[in-house]
Each structure stands twice: as structure tokens, then as C-alpha cells.
Motif scaffolding. Structure first.
Motif, mmCIF file in Angstrom:
data_model
loop_
_atom_site.group_PDB
_atom_site.id
_atom_site.type_symbol
_atom_site.label_atom_id
_atom_site.label_comp_id
_atom_site.label_asym_id
_atom_site.label_seq_id
_atom_site.Cartn_x
_atom_site.Cartn_y
_atom_site.Cartn_z
ATOM 1 N N PRO A 105 0.848 -1.199 0.000
ATOM 2 C CA PRO A 105 0.000 0.000 0.000
ATOM 3 C C PRO A 105 0.880 1.244 0.000
ATOM 4 N N VAL A 106 0.254 2.404 -0.024
ATOM 5 C CA VAL A 106 0.997 3.646 0.144
ATOM 6 C C VAL A 106 1.332 3.799 1.621
ATOM 7 N N ASP A 107 2.614 4.009 1.913
ATOM 8 C CA ASP A 107 3.057 4.243 3.287
ATOM 9 C C ASP A 107 3.035 5.752 3.534
ATOM 10 N N PHE A 108 1.941 6.237 4.070
ATOM 11 C CA PHE A 108 1.780 7.671 4.241
ATOM 12 C C PHE A 108 2.733 8.262 5.273
ATOM 13 N N ASP A 109 3.305 7.420 6.114
ATOM 14 C CA ASP A 109 4.265 7.902 7.110
ATOM 15 C C ASP A 109 5.667 8.055 6.541
ATOM 16 N N ASP A 110 5.911 7.422 5.375
ATOM 17 C CA ASP A 110 7.258 7.490 4.801
ATOM 18 C C ASP A 110 7.192 7.212 3.300
ATOM 19 N N VAL A 111 6.445 8.025 2.601
ATOM 20 C CA VAL A 111 6.221 7.792 1.178
ATOM 21 C C VAL A 111 7.519 7.897 0.380
ATOM 22 N N ASP A 112 8.488 8.660 0.887
ATOM 23 C CA ASP A 112 9.733 8.900 0.152
ATOM 24 C C ASP A 112 10.914 8.066 0.636
ATOM 25 N N LEU A 121 -5.383 4.316 -6.609
ATOM 26 C CA LEU A 121 -6.076 5.242 -5.707
ATOM 27 C C LEU A 121 -6.335 6.585 -6.385
ATOM 28 N N PHE A 122 -5.439 6.990 -7.266
ATOM 29 C CA PHE A 122 -5.642 8.226 -8.009
ATOM 30 C C PHE A 122 -6.908 8.147 -8.853
ATOM 31 N N ALA A 123 -7.144 6.993 -9.473
ATOM 32 C CA ALA A 123 -8.367 6.824 -10.265
ATOM 33 C C ALA A 123 -9.603 6.927 -9.381
ATOM 34 N N VAL A 124 -9.521 6.375 -8.172
ATOM 35 C CA VAL A 124 -10.648 6.468 -7.236
ATOM 36 C C VAL A 124 -10.910 7.929 -6.880
ATOM 37 N N GLY A 125 -9.853 8.637 -6.498
ATOM 38 C CA GLY A 125 -10.005 10.031 -6.093
ATOM 39 C C GLY A 125 -10.446 10.933 -7.231
ATOM 40 N N LEU A 126 -9.882 10.708 -8.417
ATOM 41 C CA LEU A 126 -10.242 11.540 -9.567
ATOM 42 C C LEU A 126 -11.683 11.301 -9.983
ATOM 43 N N ASP A 127 -12.118 10.054 -9.970
ATOM 44 C CA ASP A 127 -13.492 9.757 -10.361
ATOM 45 C C ASP A 127 -14.497 10.397 -9.414
ATOM 46 N N ALA A 184 -7.608 6.890 -0.719
ATOM 47 C CA ALA A 184 -7.605 7.712 -1.934
ATOM 48 C C ALA A 184 -7.682 9.192 -1.593
ATOM 49 N N GLU A 185 -8.517 9.536 -0.612
ATOM 50 C CA GLU A 185 -8.636 10.946 -0.202
ATOM 51 C C GLU A 185 -7.368 11.425 0.494
ATOM 52 N N ARG A 186 -6.776 10.543 1.270
ATOM 53 C CA ARG A 186 -5.521 10.902 1.942
ATOM 54 C C ARG A 186 -4.413 11.134 0.920
ATOM 55 N N LEU A 187 -4.368 10.273 -0.106
ATOM 56 C CA LEU A 187 -3.369 10.435 -1.165
ATOM 57 C C LEU A 187 -3.617 11.720 -1.938
ATOM 58 N N THR A 225 -4.980 14.520 -0.899
ATOM 59 C CA THR A 225 -4.532 15.659 -0.087
ATOM 60 C C THR A 225 -3.018 15.765 -0.080
ATOM 61 N N LEU A 226 -2.345 14.624 0.093
ATOM 62 C CA LEU A 226 -0.883 14.610 0.076
ATOM 63 C C LEU A 226 -0.348 15.091 -1.272
ATOM 64 N N SER A 227 -0.970 14.637 -2.343
ATOM 65 C CA SER A 227 -0.512 15.003 -3.686
ATOM 66 C C SER A 227 -0.676 16.501 -3.935
ATOM 67 N N GLU A 228 -1.777 17.064 -3.456
ATOM 68 C CA GLU A 228 -1.957 18.513 -3.566
ATOM 69 C C GLU A 228 -0.856 19.245 -2.810
ATOM 70 N N GLN A 229 -0.536 18.753 -1.627
ATOM 71 C CA GLN A 229 0.511 19.384 -0.823
ATOM 72 C C GLN A 229 1.879 19.298 -1.498
#
Length: 324
Positions: free
Chosen positions: A165-172, A193-199, A305-308, A310-314
Motif C-alpha cells: 500500500p501507500v506508506d503515508f508515514d514514509d512515502v519517500d 487510488l488516483f483513479a478512485v479520487g479523480l473519479d 484515496a482521499e488521503r493520497l 490531499t498529500l498530492s496537492e501538498q
């Protein structure tokens, strides 16, 4: 977001991109295909253009694009480096300034299992290229997608999303040891997840999004893999020839591009979106699928998907104006 269940497609794992559009007329439509001059992208470009669409192929290497796409009509090559935010923005601005509706966007470009590298902002390269680059591109092309009044955005994910999955605590990978396959899995989960959020954001505007697994196809994507790693995928037969066996997910490039083209064009998907597809069909959740097929729960999770998003916008500074 539509239900993650098959719809009874008349196509299958052995279908080719040409099969999918054989009786379709895409004249008057404009498509953008990232990675459209190599691997599966060439076959995606060929099929869409062959059905009458004008296909814009953004390319980092213009000479290679001219060479590999020679002879395919209705193809326009533009300059863009997906890993360079300024280049993505410049390309998107040119497209929007042309005032041409974009009916199809296939985000096919990507990298796989690369050694640790970081972009100019310090983001891990697989996440930055495969996800953030396409996030920026969609945000930049948003006015052109809206103008199409029925656009589809296709994210080429992979069964590799099942790795992580996406590791939101250490994505990089700044806290944990870098693992190229964990990074690839995370990036491919991000594509889904991007497809989920975009849709969720695009549906009310007529923009629907899909993600997919194309199959196992030996292309330039494998350039960072060792011979042993490539052999572990069983892509060669005993005579050293590339194995094509769709029943085992081993596909030709033409078969590998089929699901992208299916999701981008078929009328039976009207009114559907936010789903993950494979073998020219909406896939089952992994828990209900046979073998290693299907989509992992973490790649269809709306909260993730929503968390991703928000992170992507940031991380990109890109926002979509989704006001009705």
C-alpha cells in the motif's frame, strides 16, 4: 465510484487493442497518451489513431518518438518530461491554450524497480514519476478534459500494486530502507487510488477515471531488472523466445494495451468509473478473485484515496477546480 465487479465484457485476456476498437469510430476525438512511443504505449497510440482519434504523444525523447511512431497517422508528438514539473506545466498550458477538448488521457508512462533516486524536490523517483507526474498532468489538463463533456482518464497500474500500500508515514523512503519493489508497489497502488479520487471529483463533470493491470509483458520497463529477475517472471520459453500465454497473464504488447484501450473507449463503461480493470473487464476484489488476480483492498480504499489526494496537492501545489 462504481461497484468493483465484472460487467460481462465480450473481450478477454487474449483480446488485442485492435480488437477492442475494431468497429469503433473515434474521429473528432483527441487523446493524450503518456509513454505513447514505447512499450504498451505504442500499441495504445496505434489503436486509438487507427480508430480515427488524433493522438498527442508527449515525449521526453523526441527523436525516439519520431522513429518509433513513424508511419502512424494522426499522431502529434509534443515535448514533455513527466519528471519535470515545469515541463509538465508547459505542455498542459499549450494543450489548454489550443482550446481542444481532450476526450481520452491514458497515463501509460512509468518506471519500475529502479535504484533509489530522487527528483528535484527530494521525492522517491517511482512515486514521483508514476504518480506525482501524472497528478500534475491531470490538474494541468483539467480544463481540456472538462471541455470534452465525457472524458476518460486511464491510469496504468499493475498487479504489482499487491506488493504494498501507500506508506503515508514514509512515502519517500527517508525513514525506512529503500526497497525497489516496495517502492514500485506503492507507486502502482497510488495509480489505482488516483483513479478512485479523480473519479469522485470528476463524475459530476463527466470525467470518469479507471485504473488497470495490463498483463505481464517484457518491455523497456524491465531495463533495470537483472537477468535472474526477468527469468523469474517466466517470460521466456525453453528456446529463449518470449512466451505469450494470456491464460497465465503473459501477453504480447498488443494484448497488453487492450485493457487501456477498452477502458478508454468502450460504450458499455458509460456511467461507470473509479474501478480497477484487468483482461478487458472490471476486476474482482482480490479476496474474491482466483490466484493472484484482482485488486487489493488498499488500492480501492476511499479513505486512502482521499488521503493520497490531499498529500498530492501538498506535494505538487496543484488543485482541481471541481466546483459545479
Amino acid at each position: 465510484m462504481s461497484e468493483q465487479k465484472p460487467i460481462g465484457s465480450r473481450f478477454n485476456a487474449a483480446s488485442t487493442a485492435h480488437d477492442v476498437v475494431a468497429e469503433m469510430d473515434l474521429s473528432g476525438k483527441t487523446a493524450v497518451v503518456t509513454g505513447g512511443y514505447s512499450g504498451l504505449g505504442i500499441e495504445t497510440t496505434r489503436a486509438l489513431a487507427g480508430a480515427g482519434a488524433t493522438v498527442i504523444v508527449p515525449a521526453r525523447n523526441g527523436e525516439k518518438a519520431q522513429r518509433t511512431l513513424a508511419g502512424i497517422e494522426r499522431v502529434i508528438i509534443e515535448t514533455m518530461d513527466l519528471a519535470d514539473p515545469a515541463s509538465v506545466a508547459a505542455f498542459a498550458n499549450r494543450m489548454v491554450a489550443n482550446d481542444t477538448p481532450i476526450s481520452i488521457l491514458v497515463n501509460s508512462a512509468g518506471i519500475m524497480a529502479t535504484p533509489l533516486a530522487r527528483d528535484a524536490d527530494g521525492h522517491e523517483s517511482q512515486f514521483a514519476t508514476n504518480h506525482l507526474g501524472h497528478f500534475r498532468l491531470v490538474a494541468g489538463l483539467w480544463p481540456a478534459l472538462l471541455k470534452a463533456k465525457g472524458a476518460r482518464v486511464i491510469s496504468v497500474s499493475s498487479r504489482g500494486h499487491q506488493i504494498a500500500p501507500v506508506d503515508f508515514d514514509d512515502v519517500d523512503f527517508t525513514k525506512r530502507a529503500y526497497d525497489k519493489w516496495q517502492a514500485y508497489g506503492q507507486a502502482k497502488t497510488a495509480n489505482a487510488l488516483f483513479a478512485v479520487g479523480l473519479d469522485r471529483r470528476g463524475e459530476q463533470h463527466g470525467v470518469r477515471a479507471f485504473s488497470l493491470h495490463p498483463g505481464v509483458i517484457l518491455t523497456d520497463l524491465a531495463r533495470h531488472l537483472s537477468e535472474d529477475e526477468i527469468n523469474s517472471f517466466d517470460v521466456y520459453d525453453e528456446n529463449g523466445n518470449r512466451r505469450v500465454d494470456p491464460s497465465r497473464d503473459l501477453k504480447s504488447p498488443e494484448q497488453g494495451a487492450a485493457t487501456s484501450v477498452w477502458a478508454a473507449t468502450r460504450p458499455e463503461l458509460n456511467g461507470i468509473g473509479g474501478v480497477y480493470c484487468e483482461d478487458c473487464e472490471i476486476a474482482l476484489p482480490q479476496s474474491q478473485a482466483d490466484g493472484n488476480k484482482g485488486v487489493a483492498s488498499w488500492a480501492m480504499d476511499v479513505e486512502a484515496a482521499e488521503r493520497l489526494w490531499t498529500l498530492s496537492e501538498q506535494l505538487t501545489g496543484q488543485l482541481l477546480d471541481t466546483r459545479k
